[in-house]
Design an enzyme around this catalytic site. Structure first.
Site, PDB file in Angstrom:
ATOM      1  CD  GLU A  27     -36.889 -18.684   8.598  1.00 22.07           C
ATOM      2  OE1 GLU A  27     -36.037 -18.730   9.481  1.00 22.07           O
ATOM      3  OE2 GLU A  27     -38.035 -18.287   8.796  1.00 22.07           O
ATOM      4  CD  GLU A  28     -42.000 -21.198   8.134  1.00 22.31           C
ATOM      5  OE1 GLU A  28     -41.554 -22.334   8.385  1.00 22.31           O
ATOM      6  OE2 GLU A  28     -42.358 -20.416   9.025  1.00 22.31           O
ATOM      7  CD  GLU A  54     -35.495 -16.131  12.892  1.00 19.63           C
ATOM      8  OE1 GLU A  54     -36.721 -16.177  13.147  1.00 19.63           O
ATOM      9  OE2 GLU A  54     -34.993 -16.673  11.904  1.00 19.63           O
ATOM     10  CG  HIS A 130     -46.493 -19.942  11.961  1.00 20.16           C
ATOM     11  ND1 HIS A 130     -46.241 -18.687  11.445  1.00 20.16           N
ATOM     12  CD2 HIS A 130     -45.492 -20.735  11.492  1.00 20.16           C
ATOM     13  CE1 HIS A 130     -45.147 -18.731  10.703  1.00 20.16           C
ATOM     14  NE2 HIS A 130     -44.665 -19.945  10.707  1.00 20.16           N
TER      15      HIS A 130
END
Length: 390
Positions: A27-28, A54, A130
């Site tokens: 996805e990134e 999500e 993150h």
């Protein structure tokens, strides 16, 4: 997803429609996995609806922050089936406006597959997202349980729905939706919302028109005071914004940017107090040097009218732009106006009108929602459920 899969596979209840469980990766890197599935996989043409899971945090309530395209029936499915609803069309319009520099697989399935879906995300404790603190032990199990209850219920509802087989026939218009204290969701078509909004605006016009034209008051002075008060209100808002920006720049210059991020209420005290203090300061100066001989009752009623006028302006503007989140302005106008009517002695003499509008204002924090995905795992069925994992 694995638990939902286990429950469905061991349940004695038969499903009218099949289900695809899609575990995405990459996805990134520009959402490659979801794009590859919806544009190249042979099962893609069978998909009639999807639920995207999500996370921009590790706890709290999973928020429905995107739906569409034009899917009243899918919103109604969530409203009917979800055991612990938490949804807001405001989040949808904020996210889809592009203000938040983020993206999810929802867009890929919506734009490249033209498939209606629901996008849910955890947003609490997003400050560890993150970072080195983003570890499995910080995930709140009660949040996972809550999400599982909702997803399983909605999925079962969709898998037994008559509308799913011909979902394209029900894609007509958008929906206004919001939950009330997490107890239930209010949802209605945007066209109905526009009618309600314009009716509220018309009520404000009639109310203020009576104020400006009633013979028992000096309407010239009232009009002058009203316009001056409107200017004072706008000036106070502008100076408050400038004050907040000055504080933000100062915090950045001393190297403490986002130092309040993991303590949200610190930001409320830091910026909210400054904004309120500036507004009070401007109005105090106006009371002392301009409205010297005006009574507090007169000023209170006049600034009440000014507030109605300003919010009515926002209401008309947002409704004209076709934004479903205009319902917030409608509530900010309708509730004070109704209260005014109910307590007014003339209103009590000439009759009563019973009208209830329900809404709870919320602060919506949506953080960066791009994610890392794991490898693909598919089961050949036409409702798609996919999750973003660390």
């Amino acid at each position: 997803m694995l638990e939902v899969l286990r429950v469905l596979s061991t349940s004695s209840e038969s499903l009218r429609h099949a289900v695809v469980f899609l575990f995405n990766g990459a996805e990134e890197n520009v959402l490659q996995a979801s794009h590859g599935f919806i544009t190249q996989h042979p099962w893609a043409s069978l998909i009639r609806a999807f639920i995207n899971l999500e996370a921009a945090g590790v706890g709290g309530k999973e928020l429905v922050f995107q739906t569409g395209p034009e899917n009243p029936w899918l919103v109604q499915a969530y409203v009917t089936a979800a055991k612990h609803p938490f949804a807001s069309v405001v989040g949808q319009e904020v996210f889809q406006s592009g203000i938040i520099p983020s993206d999810t697989d929802f867009r890929i399935f919506r734009d490249f597959g033209n498939i209606p879906g629901i996008d849910l995300a955890f947003i609490e404790n997003g400050y560890i997202y993150h970072t080195k603190y983003d570890t499995a032990d910080r995930i709140l199990t009660d949040s996972i349980q809550r999400a599982g209850d909702n997803i399983l219920a909605v999925l079962k509802y969709l898998a037994t729905s008559d509308m799913l087989a011909t979902s394209s026939e029900y894609q007509h218009g958008n929906m206004v939706f919001f939950d009330v204290l997490g107890l239930f969701v209010i949802a209605y078509p945007s066209r109905v919302g526009s009618i309600i909004n314009y009716m509220v605006a018309m009520a404000v016009v009639l109310y203020l028109g009576k104020k400006f034209w009633q013979p028992k008051h000096n309407t010239v002075n009232y009009t002058k005071d009203f316009l001056c008060g409107l200017g004072i209100t706008l000036i106070s808002w502008f100076t408050s914004l400038v004050m907040v920006l000055i504080i933000a720049v100062f915090i950045s210059l001393i190297g403490q940017s986002l130092s309040w991020y993991n303590h949200f209420y610190v930001s409320v005290y830091l910026y909210g107090t400054a904004a309120v203090a500036k507004i009070i300061f401007i109005h105090t100066l106006a009371k002392r040097f301009y409205y010297v001989n005006a009574s507090d009752q007169y000023l209170g009623e006049m600034f009440f009218d000014i507030s109605l006028f300003v919010h009515c302006g926002f209401l008309v503007m947002l409704t004209y732009q076709g934004l479903c989140s205009a319902f917030i302005s409608a509530v900010w106008v309708a509730f004070p106006l109704l209260t005014k009517f109910f307590v007014h002695k003339d209103f009590q003499q000439h009759g009563r009108v019973f009208l209830v509008l329900i809404q709870v204002g919320k602060y919506l924090k949506i953080y960066k929602a791009s994610r890392d995905y794991f490898s693909l795992f598919l089961i050949p069925k036409p409702i798609l459920v996919f999750v973003n994992t660390y």
